[in-house]
Write an enzyme that holds these catalytic residues in place. Structure first.
Site, PDB file in Angstrom:
ATOM      1  CD  GLU A  91      -2.788  -0.820   2.559  1.00 29.11           C
ATOM      2  OE1 GLU A  91      -2.667   0.183   3.297  1.00 29.11           O
ATOM      3  OE2 GLU A  91      -3.560  -1.746   2.804  1.00 29.11           O
ATOM      4  CB  CYS A 109       2.219   7.559   3.338  1.00 30.43           C
ATOM      5  SG  CYS A 109       2.478   6.427   4.681  1.00 30.43           S
ATOM      6  CB  CYS A 116       5.655  -4.854   9.765  1.00 26.54           C
ATOM      7  SG  CYS A 116       6.821  -4.133  10.942  1.00 26.54           S
ATOM      8  CB  CYS A 120       2.913  -2.369  16.701  1.00 21.68           C
ATOM      9  SG  CYS A 120       4.660  -1.930  16.623  1.00 21.68           S
ATOM     10  CB  CYS A 123       0.310  -1.588  13.561  1.00 16.46           C
ATOM     11  SG  CYS A 123       0.872  -1.483  11.858  1.00 16.46           S
ATOM     12  N   GLY A 167       5.651  -1.715   7.021  1.00 15.45           N
ATOM     13  CA  GLY A 167       7.022  -2.151   7.268  1.00 15.45           C
ATOM     14  C   GLY A 167       7.857  -1.214   8.115  1.00 15.45           C
ATOM     15  CD  GLU A 168      11.346   0.109  11.839  1.00 22.92           C
ATOM     16  OE1 GLU A 168      10.311   0.516  12.389  1.00 22.92           O
ATOM     17  OE2 GLU A 168      12.303   0.859  11.591  1.00 22.92           O
ATOM     18  CB  SER A 199       8.176   6.836  10.738  1.00 25.08           C
ATOM     19  OG  SER A 199       7.530   6.447  11.927  1.00 25.08           O
ATOM     20  CB  SER A 222       6.344   4.761  16.301  1.00 28.84           C
ATOM     21  OG  SER A 222       6.248   5.095  14.943  1.00 28.84           O
ATOM     22  CG  LEU A 223       7.503   7.704  22.909  1.00 28.91           C
ATOM     23  CD1 LEU A 223       8.814   6.947  23.092  1.00 28.91           C
ATOM     24  CD2 LEU A 223       7.667   9.150  23.389  1.00 28.91           C
ATOM     25  CG  HIS A 224       2.729   4.819  19.451  1.00 32.20           C
ATOM     26  ND1 HIS A 224       2.360   5.999  18.852  1.00 32.20           N
ATOM     27  CD2 HIS A 224       3.112   4.003  18.428  1.00 32.20           C
ATOM     28  CE1 HIS A 224       2.502   5.896  17.540  1.00 32.20           C
ATOM     29  NE2 HIS A 224       2.970   4.710  17.257  1.00 32.20           N
ATOM     30  CG  ASN A 298      -7.521   4.801  11.944  1.00 33.48           C
ATOM     31  OD1 ASN A 298      -8.723   4.630  12.086  1.00 33.48           O
ATOM     32  ND2 ASN A 298      -6.979   5.234  10.830  1.00 33.48           N
ATOM     33  CB  CYS A 342      -0.066   1.714   5.942  1.00 35.78           C
ATOM     34  SG  CYS A 342       0.053   2.684   4.457  1.00 35.78           S
TER      35      CYS A 342
END
Ligand code: SAH
Ligand code: SF4
Length: 358
Positions: A91, A109, A116, A120, A123, A167-168, A199, A222-224, A298, A342
């Site tokens: 995507e 993006c 991935c 997470c 995600c 992906g990372e 990111s 990406s902390l979160h 989301n 994504c």
């Protein structure tokens, strides 16, 4: 399978011309067609000569862009599901920003991997597991494909790239870096390095590597969650590189590059949005040039344990951060109605396929 011609940079193309017994200037022409114009077939390269084209045909592939599905949001954001040569799909999301005095900015993006491995829990991509890294050509191809699509409707093109798709990116480090340099090339799309963002979920050793390699890029983490317990709960990578290790790498990055770091924080109602979390954030980022990007989570499906806060609640949280001197902004949300995050479109198409087979 023969190599994708789009994976070759200038040096690679020069080596290929040498191998094919062609003069060096052919490499420059070839580069312009592939990376400047983003052509979809060898036939489009009309100044290369039949002889060379026939030889190239034997050596490489140049897969045409194939859009498997497309979703458009009411705000103009568009999501593309692109086919890859081996039948996999990725995507990318086109975000159109329309400012005053008709200043347009198109950001794409892009994905760096199929799936991935980081898992997470919030995600969609992470929940689907890992398939493989993208080649350089597949990373670039996303931008070239969408540029072609944009050209059909106007003379606009992509000006900014964010590696925030599937992906990372730091786990496909070499290919991502090579793609960035080709995007930036003066005979390519000439996209400024400062207009590209990487990111990461926090692969500490790779952050140190990035600091040595690419100093101008926009860097986001990406902390979160600002404590190990909660972060490990939703981001398994935190067990390997806990916050102390991650923040050490970030501080090193800042020392080497002198650049501000963005921290992505997906606000989850009743989970990471209390005053305690604000205090922890403040401690974590003390003395750093940091910018927090807030985005309401989301929820990826009905069973998601994460609840989305209201816009008011996000703004309140932002206000509290600012009151403590923390720079932050509420990310302009794009494409919420088309599952902006994504991984969701690919997931849906795969599910439909499965249902079709059932
Ligand atoms: N793997 C990289 C880049 C891709 S993810 C990373 O994790 O940073 C891009 C961004 O989307 C990350 O900040 C990620 O945490 C965020 N994201 C993923 N799923 C989300 C969701 N359901 N809601 C809000 N943000 C999400
Ligand atoms: Fe992978 Fe990023 Fe999704 Fe985590 S948030 S699973 S690292 S794509």
């Amino acid at each position: 399978m023969a190599e994708n011609l789009r994976s070759l940079d200038k040096q690679d193309m020069e080596a290929l011309m040498l191998q094919l017994g062609e003069p060096k200037f052919r490499a420059k022409q070839l580069f312009g067609w592939v990376h400047g114009k983003g052509v979809e077939s060898l036939a489009e390269m009309h100044n290369l000569g039949k002889n060379l084209l026939a030889k190239l045909e034997q050596e490489i592939t140049l897969p045409p862009y194939e859009v498997l599905a497309r979703q458009q949001s009411v705000d103009g954001t568009e999501k593309f599901l692109l086919a890859l040569e081996d039948g996999q799909a990725i995507e990318c999301v086109l975000m159109r920003y329309r400012g005053d005095n008709s200043k347009h900015r198109n950001t794409l993006c892009v994905s760096s991997q199929v799936g991935c491995a980081m898992g997470c829990t919030f995600c969609a991509t992470g929940q689907g597991g890992f398939v493989r890294n993208l080649s350089v050509g597949e990373i670039l191809g996303q931008v070239y494909a969408v540029n072609r699509y944009l050209q059909d409707e106007s003379d606009e093109r992509i000006g900014n790239i964010v590696f925030m798709g599937m992906g990372e990116p730091l786990l496909n480090f070499d290919n991502v870096l090579k793609a960035i340099n080709i995007f930036n090339d003066e005979e390519g799309l000439q996209i400024g390095i400062r207009r590209m963002t990487i990111s990461t979920c926090g692969i500490a050793p790779q952050i140190e590597r990035l600091a040595e390699q690419e100093k101008e890029i926009v860097f986001a983490v990406s902390l979160h969650a600002p404590n190990d317990e909660q972060r490990s709960e939703m981001m398994p990578v935190n067990k390997r590189y806990p916050l102390a290790v991650l923040m050490k790498a970030c501080r090193h990055y800042q020392k080497v590059t002198g650049k501000r770091i963005s921290f992505e924080y997906a606000l989850m109602k009743g989970f990471n949005d209390s005053d305690k979390h604000i205090q922890q954030l403040q401690q974590l980022l003390q003395g750093m040039d940091a910018h927090i990007n807030l985005i309401p989570v989301n929820p990826v499906d009905d069973g998601s344990p994460y609840r989305r806060p209201s816009r008011r609640e996000v703004l309140d949280f932002a206000g509290k951060l600012k009151a403590r001197g923390l720079a932050c902004s509420v990310r302009e949300e794009k494409g919420t109605d088309i599952d902006g995050a994504c991984g969701q479109l690919r997931g849906k198409v795969q599910q439909k396929k499965r249902e079709g087979q059932a």
